[in-house]
Design a protein around this motif. Structure first.
Motif, PDB file in Angstrom:
ATOM      1  N   SER A 214       0.804  -1.222   0.000  1.00  0.00           N
ATOM      2  CA  SER A 214       0.000   0.000   0.000  1.00  0.00           C
ATOM      3  C   SER A 214       0.837   1.273   0.000  1.00  0.00           C
ATOM      4  O   SER A 214       0.307   2.362  -0.251  1.00  0.00           O
ATOM      5  CB  SER A 214      -0.944   0.019   1.210  1.00  0.00           C
ATOM      6  OG  SER A 214      -0.215  -0.065   2.422  1.00  0.00           O
ATOM      7  N   SER A 215       2.133   1.154   0.264  1.00  0.00           N
ATOM      8  CA  SER A 215       3.025   2.307   0.286  1.00  0.00           C
ATOM      9  C   SER A 215       4.109   2.139  -0.766  1.00  0.00           C
ATOM     10  O   SER A 215       4.596   1.032  -0.998  1.00  0.00           O
ATOM     11  CB  SER A 215       3.661   2.456   1.677  1.00  0.00           C
ATOM     12  OG  SER A 215       4.706   3.416   1.658  1.00  0.00           O
ATOM     13  N   ASN A 216       4.487   3.247  -1.383  1.00  0.00           N
ATOM     14  CA  ASN A 216       5.584   3.236  -2.348  1.00  0.00           C
ATOM     15  C   ASN A 216       6.879   3.778  -1.746  1.00  0.00           C
ATOM     16  O   ASN A 216       7.833   4.041  -2.473  1.00  0.00           O
ATOM     17  CB  ASN A 216       5.221   4.054  -3.590  1.00  0.00           C
ATOM     18  CG  ASN A 216       4.212   3.337  -4.464  1.00  0.00           C
ATOM     19  OD1 ASN A 216       3.848   2.194  -4.207  1.00  0.00           O
ATOM     20  ND2 ASN A 216       3.745   4.011  -5.498  1.00  0.00           N
ATOM     21  N   ARG A 217       6.901   3.921  -0.442  1.00  0.00           N
ATOM     22  CA  ARG A 217       8.096   4.372   0.251  1.00  0.00           C
ATOM     23  C   ARG A 217       8.751   3.180   0.955  1.00  0.00           C
ATOM     24  O   ARG A 217       8.099   2.161   1.197  1.00  0.00           O
ATOM     25  CB  ARG A 217       7.745   5.454   1.278  1.00  0.00           C
ATOM     26  CG  ARG A 217       6.985   6.642   0.693  1.00  0.00           C
ATOM     27  CD  ARG A 217       7.854   7.446  -0.257  1.00  0.00           C
ATOM     28  NE  ARG A 217       7.181   8.650  -0.729  1.00  0.00           N
ATOM     29  CZ  ARG A 217       6.766   8.850  -1.964  1.00  0.00           C
ATOM     30  NH1 ARG A 217       6.925   7.897  -2.875  1.00  0.00           N
ATOM     31  NH2 ARG A 217       6.185   9.983  -2.314  1.00  0.00           N
ATOM     32  N   PRO A 218      10.032   3.271   1.318  1.00  0.00           N
ATOM     33  CA  PRO A 218      10.656   2.196   2.103  1.00  0.00           C
ATOM     34  C   PRO A 218       9.868   1.940   3.379  1.00  0.00           C
ATOM     35  O   PRO A 218       9.430   2.881   4.056  1.00  0.00           O
ATOM     36  CB  PRO A 218      12.054   2.745   2.407  1.00  0.00           C
ATOM     37  CG  PRO A 218      12.324   3.733   1.313  1.00  0.00           C
ATOM     38  CD  PRO A 218      10.989   4.355   0.986  1.00  0.00           C
ATOM     39  N   VAL A 219       9.663   0.677   3.700  1.00  0.00           N
ATOM     40  CA  VAL A 219       8.867   0.318   4.873  1.00  0.00           C
ATOM     41  C   VAL A 219       9.681   0.572   6.137  1.00  0.00           C
ATOM     42  O   VAL A 219      10.722  -0.054   6.354  1.00  0.00           O
ATOM     43  CB  VAL A 219       8.424  -1.154   4.811  1.00  0.00           C
ATOM     44  CG1 VAL A 219       7.682  -1.538   6.086  1.00  0.00           C
ATOM     45  CG2 VAL A 219       7.553  -1.392   3.586  1.00  0.00           C
ATOM     46  N   ALA A 220       9.215   1.502   6.961  1.00  0.00           N
ATOM     47  CA  ALA A 220       9.888   1.791   8.226  1.00  0.00           C
ATOM     48  C   ALA A 220       9.583   0.682   9.224  1.00  0.00           C
ATOM     49  O   ALA A 220       8.416   0.312   9.411  1.00  0.00           O
ATOM     50  CB  ALA A 220       9.425   3.136   8.767  1.00  0.00           C
TER      51      ALA A 220
ATOM     52  N   GLN B 114      -0.927   8.271  -8.834  1.00  0.00           N
ATOM     53  CA  GLN B 114      -0.755   7.710 -10.174  1.00  0.00           C
ATOM     54  C   GLN B 114      -0.082   6.342 -10.126  1.00  0.00           C
ATOM     55  O   GLN B 114      -0.342   5.487 -10.977  1.00  0.00           O
ATOM     56  CB  GLN B 114       0.055   8.673 -11.040  1.00  0.00           C
ATOM     57  CG  GLN B 114       0.012   8.340 -12.526  1.00  0.00           C
ATOM     58  CD  GLN B 114       0.511   9.485 -13.386  1.00  0.00           C
ATOM     59  OE1 GLN B 114       1.175  10.396 -12.899  1.00  0.00           O
ATOM     60  NE2 GLN B 114       0.177   9.461 -14.654  1.00  0.00           N
ATOM     61  N   GLN B 115       0.745   6.109  -9.114  1.00  0.00           N
ATOM     62  CA  GLN B 115       1.466   4.836  -8.999  1.00  0.00           C
ATOM     63  C   GLN B 115       0.841   3.908  -7.959  1.00  0.00           C
ATOM     64  O   GLN B 115       1.500   2.980  -7.478  1.00  0.00           O
ATOM     65  CB  GLN B 115       2.933   5.108  -8.652  1.00  0.00           C
ATOM     66  CG  GLN B 115       3.670   5.947  -9.690  1.00  0.00           C
ATOM     67  CD  GLN B 115       3.651   5.323 -11.070  1.00  0.00           C
ATOM     68  OE1 GLN B 115       3.837   4.111 -11.214  1.00  0.00           O
ATOM     69  NE2 GLN B 115       3.411   6.128 -12.093  1.00  0.00           N
ATOM     70  N   ASP B 116      -0.410   4.129  -7.623  1.00  0.00           N
ATOM     71  CA  ASP B 116      -1.161   3.243  -6.730  1.00  0.00           C
ATOM     72  C   ASP B 116      -1.172   1.832  -7.325  1.00  0.00           C
ATOM     73  O   ASP B 116      -1.593   1.632  -8.462  1.00  0.00           O
ATOM     74  CB  ASP B 116      -2.588   3.779  -6.581  1.00  0.00           C
ATOM     75  CG  ASP B 116      -3.428   3.046  -5.540  1.00  0.00           C
ATOM     76  OD1 ASP B 116      -3.123   1.891  -5.225  1.00  0.00           O
ATOM     77  OD2 ASP B 116      -4.399   3.658  -5.063  1.00  0.00           O
ATOM     78  N   ARG B 117      -0.722   0.841  -6.551  1.00  0.00           N
ATOM     79  CA  ARG B 117      -0.657  -0.530  -7.057  1.00  0.00           C
ATOM     80  C   ARG B 117      -1.891  -1.353  -6.708  1.00  0.00           C
ATOM     81  O   ARG B 117      -1.984  -2.514  -7.085  1.00  0.00           O
ATOM     82  CB  ARG B 117       0.610  -1.214  -6.531  1.00  0.00           C
ATOM     83  CG  ARG B 117       1.869  -0.725  -7.253  1.00  0.00           C
ATOM     84  CD  ARG B 117       3.133  -1.262  -6.616  1.00  0.00           C
ATOM     85  NE  ARG B 117       3.390  -0.632  -5.339  1.00  0.00           N
ATOM     86  CZ  ARG B 117       3.879  -1.266  -4.270  1.00  0.00           C
ATOM     87  NH1 ARG B 117       4.120  -2.561  -4.322  1.00  0.00           N
ATOM     88  NH2 ARG B 117       4.106  -0.615  -3.153  1.00  0.00           N
ATOM     89  N   LEU B 118      -2.844  -0.746  -6.005  1.00  0.00           N
ATOM     90  CA  LEU B 118      -4.091  -1.434  -5.664  1.00  0.00           C
ATOM     91  C   LEU B 118      -5.263  -0.937  -6.510  1.00  0.00           C
ATOM     92  O   LEU B 118      -5.975  -1.727  -7.120  1.00  0.00           O
ATOM     93  CB  LEU B 118      -4.401  -1.250  -4.178  1.00  0.00           C
ATOM     94  CG  LEU B 118      -3.520  -2.022  -3.203  1.00  0.00           C
ATOM     95  CD1 LEU B 118      -3.743  -1.530  -1.783  1.00  0.00           C
ATOM     96  CD2 LEU B 118      -3.826  -3.511  -3.297  1.00  0.00           C
ATOM     97  N   VAL B 119      -5.465   0.367  -6.519  1.00  0.00           N
ATOM     98  CA  VAL B 119      -6.604   0.982  -7.212  1.00  0.00           C
ATOM     99  C   VAL B 119      -6.070   1.919  -8.295  1.00  0.00           C
ATOM    100  O   VAL B 119      -5.204   2.745  -8.034  1.00  0.00           O
ATOM    101  CB  VAL B 119      -7.501   1.763  -6.227  1.00  0.00           C
ATOM    102  CG1 VAL B 119      -8.629   2.473  -6.967  1.00  0.00           C
ATOM    103  CG2 VAL B 119      -8.050   0.828  -5.159  1.00  0.00           C
TER     104      VAL B 119
END
Length: 244
Positions: A141-147, A195-200
């Motif tokens: 759900s996130s396009n950032r590194p997972v903290a 725009q880069q949502d990988r779910l919706v």
């Protein structure tokens, strides 16, 4: 203005993380309240309804002690609940509507949930090891590194108030059959999409923009959880649209 914040599929108010406080700091003249969809959060022991209308009615009962009118800020499945609420509300009850990475029956199924996301989502629903499952949900759900700290927080939320696979599937069923009424509920609303949502697919938001001539702002690289990936950008869009 009193705002109600609604999260998405199998998520609860605690998953907003720091975003609620960021809103309160950015807009000190406003009040921000959170509510849980049935089957999540403080209502995790309840069975989730299988229609958006019934989920919406449960949320309305939760917030009936908060004086009207409201603004709604809602993400994903929460956006469907918010849109249904706005369409069914009494005149003047909902004065602002902000929908983040949501979808509706106005868009085709392959945009409402991208085909590449289905296998990952179904695997996550049945995965038993909670920490890795929550980490994988974050990664999807996130396009950032997972903290690591965020993954630990989400793991703790699930340990304390677990959302069952059954309730998640019931929410998916409600989302899949949701089609708004044809009537535009407000003259304008703010649609935020990644725009880069990988779910919706972000074009689900564009469909609402084109149908009702609403305001659409598209983030170039954030993921589905846009407030997590770029809260500052969301706040800038809110300031420019309805919180100046």
């Amino acid at each position: 203005m009193r705002w109600i914040l609604l999260r998405g599929l199998a998520r609860e108010q605690a998953h907003w993380g720091a975003f609620r406080q960021q809103l309160a700091t950015a807009f000190p003249g406003h009040q921000f309240h959170t509510a849980d969809l049935p089957g999540t959060g403080v209502h995790f022991k309840e069975a989730s309804p299988t229609t958006i209308a019934d989920i919406r009615a449960c949320v309305q009962r939760q917030v009936q002690h908060i004086p009207r009118p409201y603004g709604l800020i809602a993400l994903s499945l929460g956006g469907m609940v918010a849109l249904d609420w706005a369409q069914q509300a009494q005149e003047g009850e909902i004065q602002q509507l902000v929908l983040i990475n949501t979808s509706s029956g106005f868009s085709p199924p392959w945009q409402r949930m991208k085909p590449t996301a289905w296998p990952q989502l179904l695997r996550l629903l049945v995965r038993r090891e909670l920490f890795h499952r929550e980490s994988d949900i974050l990664a999807l759900s996130s396009n950032r590194p997972v903290a690591v700290q965020t993954a630990k927080q989400w793991y703790s939320i699930q340990r304390q108030r677990p959302v069952t696979a059954t309730n998640a599937l019931r929410q998916i069923a409600a989302a899949a059959r949701f089609r708004p009424a044809s009537r535009r509920p407000l003259p304008d609303a703010l649609l935020l999409a990644s725009q880069q949502d990988r779910l919706v697919d972000w074009r689900c938001s564009r469909a609402l923009e084109r149908r009702w001539q609403w305001t659409l702002k598209v983030h170039p690289d954030a993921g589905h959880d846009l407030p997590l990936d770029d809260a500052d950008w969301v706040i800038r869009q809110l300031r420019g649209f309805c919180l100046e």
